[in-house]
Design an enzyme around this catalytic site. Structure first.
Site, PDB file in Angstrom:
ATOM      1  N   GLY A  42       7.321   9.327  -4.430  1.00 28.64           N
ATOM      2  CA  GLY A  42       5.892   9.566  -4.289  1.00 28.64           C
ATOM      3  C   GLY A  42       5.037   9.087  -5.443  1.00 28.64           C
ATOM      4  O   GLY A  42       3.900   9.548  -5.600  1.00 28.64           O
ATOM      5  N   SER A  43       5.522   8.121  -6.232  1.00 30.48           N
ATOM      6  CA  SER A  43       4.695   7.691  -7.373  1.00 30.48           C
ATOM      7  C   SER A  43       3.476   6.889  -6.911  1.00 30.48           C
ATOM      8  O   SER A  43       2.399   6.985  -7.513  1.00 30.48           O
ATOM      9  CB  SER A  43       5.519   6.912  -8.401  1.00 30.48           C
ATOM     10  OG  SER A  43       5.896   5.655  -7.905  1.00 30.48           O
ATOM     11  N   LYS A  51      11.104   4.720   7.320  1.00 30.22           N
ATOM     12  CA  LYS A  51      11.412   4.598   8.747  1.00 30.22           C
ATOM     13  C   LYS A  51      10.469   3.593   9.410  1.00 30.22           C
ATOM     14  O   LYS A  51       9.339   3.403   8.954  1.00 30.22           O
ATOM     15  CB  LYS A  51      11.251   5.967   9.426  1.00 30.22           C
ATOM     16  CG  LYS A  51      12.320   6.964   9.009  1.00 30.22           C
ATOM     17  CD  LYS A  51      13.617   6.636   9.694  1.00 30.22           C
ATOM     18  CE  LYS A  51      14.788   7.515   9.357  1.00 30.22           C
ATOM     19  NZ  LYS A  51      14.890   8.137   8.079  1.00 30.22           N
ATOM     20  N   ILE A  58       7.823   2.170  11.953  1.00 28.52           N
ATOM     21  CA  ILE A  58       6.658   2.791  12.584  1.00 28.52           C
ATOM     22  C   ILE A  58       6.752   2.614  14.095  1.00 28.52           C
ATOM     23  O   ILE A  58       7.046   1.526  14.587  1.00 28.52           O
ATOM     24  CB  ILE A  58       5.365   2.131  12.037  1.00 28.52           C
ATOM     25  CG1 ILE A  58       5.228   2.369  10.532  1.00 28.52           C
ATOM     26  CG2 ILE A  58       4.126   2.627  12.765  1.00 28.52           C
ATOM     27  CD1 ILE A  58       5.162   3.819  10.121  1.00 28.52           C
ATOM     28  N   ASN A  68       1.209  -1.471   3.992  1.00 24.89           N
ATOM     29  CA  ASN A  68       2.473  -1.154   3.321  1.00 24.89           C
ATOM     30  C   ASN A  68       2.531  -1.905   1.996  1.00 24.89           C
ATOM     31  O   ASN A  68       1.886  -2.941   1.816  1.00 24.89           O
ATOM     32  CB  ASN A  68       3.646  -1.591   4.203  1.00 24.89           C
ATOM     33  CG  ASN A  68       4.987  -1.198   3.618  1.00 24.89           C
ATOM     34  OD1 ASN A  68       5.156  -0.096   3.081  1.00 24.89           O
ATOM     35  ND2 ASN A  68       5.947  -2.097   3.673  1.00 24.89           N
ATOM     36  N   HIS A  73       5.310  -3.606  -0.798  1.00 26.22           N
ATOM     37  CA  HIS A  73       6.703  -4.055  -0.928  1.00 26.22           C
ATOM     38  C   HIS A  73       6.898  -4.623  -2.332  1.00 26.22           C
ATOM     39  O   HIS A  73       6.054  -5.393  -2.810  1.00 26.22           O
ATOM     40  CB  HIS A  73       7.016  -5.119   0.128  1.00 26.22           C
ATOM     41  CG  HIS A  73       8.449  -5.527   0.126  1.00 26.22           C
ATOM     42  ND1 HIS A  73       9.432  -4.769   0.728  1.00 26.22           N
ATOM     43  CD2 HIS A  73       9.072  -6.574  -0.449  1.00 26.22           C
ATOM     44  CE1 HIS A  73      10.612  -5.354   0.533  1.00 26.22           C
ATOM     45  NE2 HIS A  73      10.414  -6.451  -0.175  1.00 26.22           N
ATOM     46  N   ASP A  89       8.198  -5.953   7.079  1.00 25.85           N
ATOM     47  CA  ASP A  89       7.652  -6.801   6.004  1.00 25.85           C
ATOM     48  C   ASP A  89       7.041  -8.113   6.483  1.00 25.85           C
ATOM     49  O   ASP A  89       7.064  -9.108   5.764  1.00 25.85           O
ATOM     50  CB  ASP A  89       8.754  -7.134   4.972  1.00 25.85           C
ATOM     51  CG  ASP A  89       9.388  -5.882   4.390  1.00 25.85           C
ATOM     52  OD1 ASP A  89       8.697  -4.860   4.343  1.00 25.85           O
ATOM     53  OD2 ASP A  89      10.553  -5.954   3.985  1.00 25.85           O
ATOM     54  N   GLU A 147       2.752  -2.067  -8.945  1.00 24.12           N
ATOM     55  CA  GLU A 147       2.501  -1.508  -7.609  1.00 24.12           C
ATOM     56  C   GLU A 147       1.338  -0.522  -7.650  1.00 24.12           C
ATOM     57  O   GLU A 147       0.443  -0.557  -6.804  1.00 24.12           O
ATOM     58  CB  GLU A 147       3.738  -0.766  -7.093  1.00 24.12           C
ATOM     59  CG  GLU A 147       4.883  -1.663  -6.726  1.00 24.12           C
ATOM     60  CD  GLU A 147       6.007  -0.895  -6.038  1.00 24.12           C
ATOM     61  OE1 GLU A 147       5.717  -0.006  -5.226  1.00 24.12           O
ATOM     62  OE2 GLU A 147       7.177  -1.184  -6.329  1.00 24.12           O
TER      63      GLU A 147
HETATM   64  C1  GRF Z   1       8.039   1.384  -3.933  1.00 19.05           C
HETATM   65  O1  GRF Z   1       8.810   0.528  -4.712  1.00 19.05           O
HETATM   66  C2  GRF Z   1       7.425   0.638  -2.770  1.00 19.05           C
HETATM   67  O2  GRF Z   1       7.147  -0.690  -3.056  1.00 19.05           O
HETATM   68  C3  GRF Z   1       8.510   0.721  -1.726  1.00 19.05           C
HETATM   69  O3  GRF Z   1       9.069   2.003  -1.899  1.00 19.05           O
HETATM   70  C4  GRF Z   1       8.907   2.433  -3.239  1.00 19.05           C
HETATM   71  C5  GRF Z   1       8.253   3.772  -3.207  1.00 19.05           C
HETATM   72  O4  GRF Z   1       8.182   4.356  -4.482  1.00 19.05           O
HETATM   73  N1  GRF Z   1       7.985   0.464  -0.402  1.00 19.05           N
HETATM   74  P1  GRF Z   1       7.366   5.700  -4.675  1.00 19.05           P
HETATM   75  O5  GRF Z   1       7.949   6.734  -3.721  1.00 19.05           O
HETATM   76  O6  GRF Z   1       5.932   5.419  -4.374  1.00 19.05           O
HETATM   77  O7  GRF Z   1       7.579   6.106  -6.099  1.00 19.05           O
END
Ligand code: GRF
Length: 191
Positions: A6-7, A85, A87, A101, A103, A144, A173
Site C-alpha cells: 500500500g505504499s 487480480k 479486473i 494502473n 507498472h 499491462d 512510482e
Molecule cells: C508497485 O511496484 C506497483 O508498480 C505494482 O505493485 C507494487 C505495489 O506496491 N503494480 P505498493 O503496494 O503500492 O507498495
C-alpha cells in the site's frame, strides 16, 4: 484497489491531504483482508472493503460486488495500486477509460504475465538494461497493455540488486502516480 503493502495508496492519499491533489479517496477495495493497504485505510478512516474469491467464490458475483461498491461511493477514477487480480468485465465496462494502473518498468518492456513485483527488477538486471522506469497506463482486457498515459525512466546502476533497483523505482512510482492523477484531474492528460 490494492492487494499488498500500500505504499502507492499512501502516497496518493497523502497528496489529497496536503491539497496537492484535489481529489477524495472515496473507497479502497482489497483482496487481502490484512494487507498493508487495508490496515492503512482503516487507520485513516477511508471506507474499505475486503472482497475476494473467498468472500465471493463466483467470479461474476465478485466483479458485480466490486462494481457496485465503486458506484455506491461515487467513484470517478479507479486507481489500481498494486492490485494483483485481473479486473472483471463488468467493472471494465462500467469504468471504461477510467481505470488506471502503475507498472514498475518501461512498458511494453518487462510487462505481461508473471512480470510483477521483484520479478520485474530481476528480469531488468538479467537483461543487462541500463535504464528501467515506471509506466502509468489505462487498464483494458489484457495485462499491462492499455494506452500509456505517463512514463518516467530510472537508471540501473552496475551494482544494483533487484532490491536496490526496486527501492529506486518505487520512489519514482510514488511521484509519477501523484503527478499523473493531478494531470488527469486538471485535464492535461485525457482518459
Ligand atoms: C508497485 O511496484 C506497483 O508498480 C505494482 O505493485 C507494487 C505495489 O506496491 N503494480 P505498493 O503496494 O503500492 O507498495
Amino acid at each position: 484497489m490494492a492487494s499488498g503493502r500500500g505504499s502507492n495508496l499512501r502516497a496518493i492519499v497523502s497528496a489529497t491531504n496536503t491539497g496537492e491533489l484535489s481529489a477524495v479517496p472515496a473507497v479502497l477495495v482489497s483482496d487481502h483482508s490484512s494487507s498493508g493497504a487495508m490496515t492503512y485505510a482503516r487507520q485513516v478512516q477511508i471506507p474499505c472493503f475486503y472482497l475476494s474469491q473467498k468472500t465471493h467464490p463466483d467470479p461474476v458475483e465478485l466483479d458485480s460486488a466490486i462494481t457496485n461498491i465503486m458506484h455506491e461511493h461515487d467513484v470517478d477514477i479507479v486507481v489500481l495500486a498494486g492490485y494483483m487480480k485481473k479486473i472483471g468485465h463488468h467493472l471494465l465496462e462500467a469504468f471504461r477509460h477510467r481505470i488506471i494502473n502503475i507498472h514498475p518498468s518501461l512498458l511494453p518492456k518487462f510487462g505481461g504475465k508473471g512480470m510483477y513485483g521483484i520479478h520485474v527488477h530481476e528480469a531488468v538486471i538479467a537483461a543487462g538494461e541500463k535504464e528501467t522506469g515506471v509506466t502509468i497506463h489505462l487498464v483494458d482486457e489484457e495485462y499491462d497493455e492499455g494506452r500509456i498515459l505517463a512514463q518516467q525512466s530510472v537508471p540501473v546502476m552496475d551494482n544494483d540488486t533487484p532490491d536496490t533497483l526496486a527501492t529506486r523505482v518505487l520512489a519514482t512510482e510514488h511521484m509519477l502516480y501523484v503527478d499523473t492523477i493531478k494531470a488527469i484531474i486538471e485535464g492535461r492528460i485525457e482518459l
